[in-house]
Design an enzyme around this catalytic site. Structure first.
Site, PDB file in Angstrom:
ATOM      1  N   ASP A 221       8.159   0.683 -18.177  1.00 13.56           N
ATOM      2  CA  ASP A 221       8.080  -0.493 -19.035  1.00 13.56           C
ATOM      3  C   ASP A 221       8.120  -0.031 -20.490  1.00 13.56           C
ATOM      4  O   ASP A 221       8.174   1.162 -20.773  1.00 13.56           O
ATOM      5  CB  ASP A 221       6.839  -1.312 -18.707  1.00 13.56           C
TER       6      ASP A 221
ATOM      7  N   ASP B  17       7.765  -6.358  -9.750  1.00 12.01           N
ATOM      8  CA  ASP B  17       6.694  -5.367  -9.753  1.00 12.01           C
ATOM      9  C   ASP B  17       5.400  -6.133  -9.922  1.00 12.01           C
ATOM     10  O   ASP B  17       5.394  -7.210 -10.537  1.00 12.01           O
ATOM     11  CB  ASP B  17       6.825  -4.396 -10.933  1.00 12.01           C
TER      12      ASP B  17
ATOM     13  N   CYS C 256       2.846  -5.160  12.132  1.00 11.33           N
ATOM     14  CA  CYS C 256       3.124  -4.166  11.095  1.00 11.33           C
ATOM     15  C   CYS C 256       3.212  -2.758  11.685  1.00 11.33           C
ATOM     16  O   CYS C 256       2.397  -2.375  12.523  1.00 11.33           O
ATOM     17  CB  CYS C 256       2.022  -4.238  10.034  1.00 11.33           C
TER      18      CYS C 256
ATOM     19  N   CYS D 173       3.069   0.053   9.858  1.00 12.26           N
ATOM     20  CA  CYS D 173       2.609   1.048   8.880  1.00 12.26           C
ATOM     21  C   CYS D 173       1.614   2.016   9.527  1.00 12.26           C
ATOM     22  O   CYS D 173       1.070   1.741  10.595  1.00 12.26           O
ATOM     23  CB  CYS D 173       1.993   0.374   7.652  1.00 12.26           C
TER      24      CYS D 173
ATOM     25  N   CYS E 257      -1.838   0.349  10.300  1.00  9.04           N
ATOM     26  CA  CYS E 257      -1.869  -0.572  11.440  1.00  9.04           C
ATOM     27  C   CYS E 257      -1.601   0.144  12.762  1.00  9.04           C
ATOM     28  O   CYS E 257      -2.072  -0.289  13.813  1.00  9.04           O
ATOM     29  CB  CYS E 257      -0.861  -1.696  11.237  1.00  9.04           C
TER      30      CYS E 257
HETATM   31 ZN   LIG Z   1       0.140  -2.293   8.214  1.00  5.27          ZN
END
Ligand SMILES: [Zn+2]
Length: 371
Positions: free
Chosen positions: A88, A261, A299, A301, A304
Site C-alpha cells: 500500500d 484485501d 473445509c 484446510c 479442519c
Molecule cells: Zn478449515
C-alpha cells in the site's frame, strides 16, 4: 491487453502477470502488515494457496526501514515469499496511526508513531520506499476522507489525490513494477466519476477503489460500486481496498471487482471468530466444549482436517499461541477457497447460482453471529 478469461454478468475471471508470477482473480490478498501474515509462515500460506500478499509501506518504512529491506534483496527475499506482493502507499496508516499530521501540496507531515520523530511522506518518497521494498504492485499516495465529510472537503481531497497520483506516476522507478491509481471521491458519485476520469487520463496499471469501508452503512458502499461498475476500464485489474466479509466479497465480485484485501480473516482468527460455509462461529462458546466435529466439515484446510472444535475452543480459552495459528490457517484458507470457487463459477457461467447458494448457506446459522 485482455486480462479477462471469462465473464459472467459483471463478474470477471481475470489473469495478469507480475514479475514474480501471475495473479488470477477474483482474488483475496492476505494482509502481512509487518512483512508477516500474523502467525503464518510462507509454508502455511502456500498450503492455503495464497497467490499474492499485501505488506504495509508505512510500517516497513518506520521499522526496520526500507533501506534495510533493500539491503536484504527486497521484500520477497527478506520475508522468503517468492510470489507477488502488493504494497500500500502508507497514506492510510499515516492517517490512522500518527498524530499531528498535516497535509500540504508537497505531502503529509506526521510524527513517527513509535518515537515521535517528525517525518514527511511525499509521493516521491512513497515511490522510493515501494521501489526499495521491490513489491510487484505499488499503490499511489492518496488521501482518504472519512465517511461524513462534506462535498467540498471531499472534492478538495480527491483533487489532491489526483495530483499526487500524477507525481507517483512520474516518480515510479521500475516500470516492471505495476502502479495502481486510487479512486477517491467519498460517497459523491460525480466526484467518483471525476476521480476515475482523472486517473484514466494519467494512466495506471490497475484501478483501486479507496475511501470505502470507512464506517458507512453497507448500502452506501454498494451504491458506489454499482455506480462505478460500467465506468472502470475493463482491461485493468480493479481492487476494492480494505473489504471485507465473505458475503461482501461475493457481492462485490458481482459488481466487477477483481481484488480484495482485509485484516478481517486474520484479526478475527486471533479473536476466535471463524468463518465457515454456514456462517461465523465464535469458538469460545460453551456449546463447542465437547463438540468433536471439525470446524467446517466442507473445509480441506490443515486445521479442519486435523482438529476438532472442542480442541480449538480449548486452545482459545487457554490462550495457547497455537490457537492463533490454527484459526488463521482456517480463515485464510476459507477466504481463498471461496475465491477459487467464485473463479470456477464464473468460468462455468454459473456465478449467479453460486452466489445465491453461498449467501443462503452462509446466512443459515445466526446464533453465533451475535458477538
Ligand atoms: Zn478449515
Amino acid at each position: 491487453m485482455n486480462i479477462i478469461s471469462s465473464q459472467d454478468g459483471y463478474a470477471r475471471q481475470i489473469a495478469f502477470s507480475t514479475k514474480n508470477g501471475s495473479v488470477e482473480g477474483p482474488i483475496f490478498m492476505p494482509v502481512g502488515t509487518q512483512a508477516s501474515v500474523k502467525s503464518l509462515g510462507p509454508d502455511d500460506l502456500h498450503q492455503c494457496k495464497a497467490q499474492i500478499v499485501l505488506a504495509n509501506t508505512y510500517h516497513l518504512f518506520i521499522r526496520p526501514g526500507h533501506q534495510l529491506v533493500k539491503q536484504a534483496g527486497g521484500l520477497h527475499s527478506f520475508m522468503n515469499w517468492p510470489k507477488p506482493i502488493l504494497t500500500d502507499s502508507g497514506g492510510f496508516q499515516v492517517f490512522s496511526l500518527s498524530k499531528l499530521r498535516k497535509i500540504s501540496e508537497e505531502g503529509i507531515s506526521f510524527r513517527n508513531h513509535l518515537n515521535g520523530d517528525p517525518l514527511m511522506l511525499t509521493p516521491e518518497l512513497c515511490m522510493n520506499i515501494q521501489d526499495s521494498l521491490d513489491s510487484d504492485i505499488h499503490m499511489q499516495l492518496d488521501e482518504c476522507t472519512p465517511y461524513l465529510c462534506s462535498q467540498e472537503e471531499t472534492k478538495k481531497s480527491m483533487e489532491q489525490s489526483l495530483r499526487w497520483g500524477q507525481r507517483c506516476k512520474n516518480a515510479r522507478k521500475n516500470p516492471q513494477n505495476k502502479l495502481f491509481g486510487i479512486i477517491q471521491g467519498g460517497f459523491f458519485e460525480q466526484l467518483r466519476r471525476h476521480s476515475l476520469e482523472g486517473l484514466i487520463e494519467i494512466g495506471f496499471d490497475g484501478y483501486a477503489i479507496g475511501g470505502l469501508s470507512v464506517g458507512e452503512p453497507k448500502e452506501e458502499m454498494f451504491r458506489i460500486l454499482e455506480f462505478l461498475k460500467d465506468k472502470l476500464p475493463s482491461d485493468k485489474p480493479r481492487y476494492l481496498m480494505g473489504v471485507g466479509t465473505p458475503d461482501d466479497l461475493v457481492k462485490a465480485v458481482a459488481l466487477g471487482i477483481d481484488m480484495f484485501d482485509c485484516v478481517m480473516p486474520t484479526r478475527n482468527a486471533r479473536n476466535g471468530c471463524l468463518f465457515t460455509s454456514k456462517g461465523k462461529i465464535i469458538i469460545k462458546n460453551q456449546k463447542y466444549f465437547d463438540d468433536f466435529e471439525p470446524l467446517d466439515s466442507n473445509c480441506q484446510c490443515y486445521t479442519c482436517q486435523n482438529f476438532s472444535r472442542a480442541y480449538l475452543r480449548h486452545l482459545y480459552v487457554s490462550k495457547e499461541i497455537l490457537s492463533t495459528r490454527l484459526n488463521s490457517i482456517h480463515n485464510i484458507y476459507f477466504y481463498l477457497k471461496l475465491m477459487s470457487g467464485i473463479r470456477k463459477a464464473i468460468t462455468e457461467n454459473k456465478f449467479e447460482k453460486f452466489s445465491k447458494n453461498f449467501l443462503e448457506e452462509y446466512y443459515s446459522i445466526d446464533d453465533d453471529n451475535i458477538e
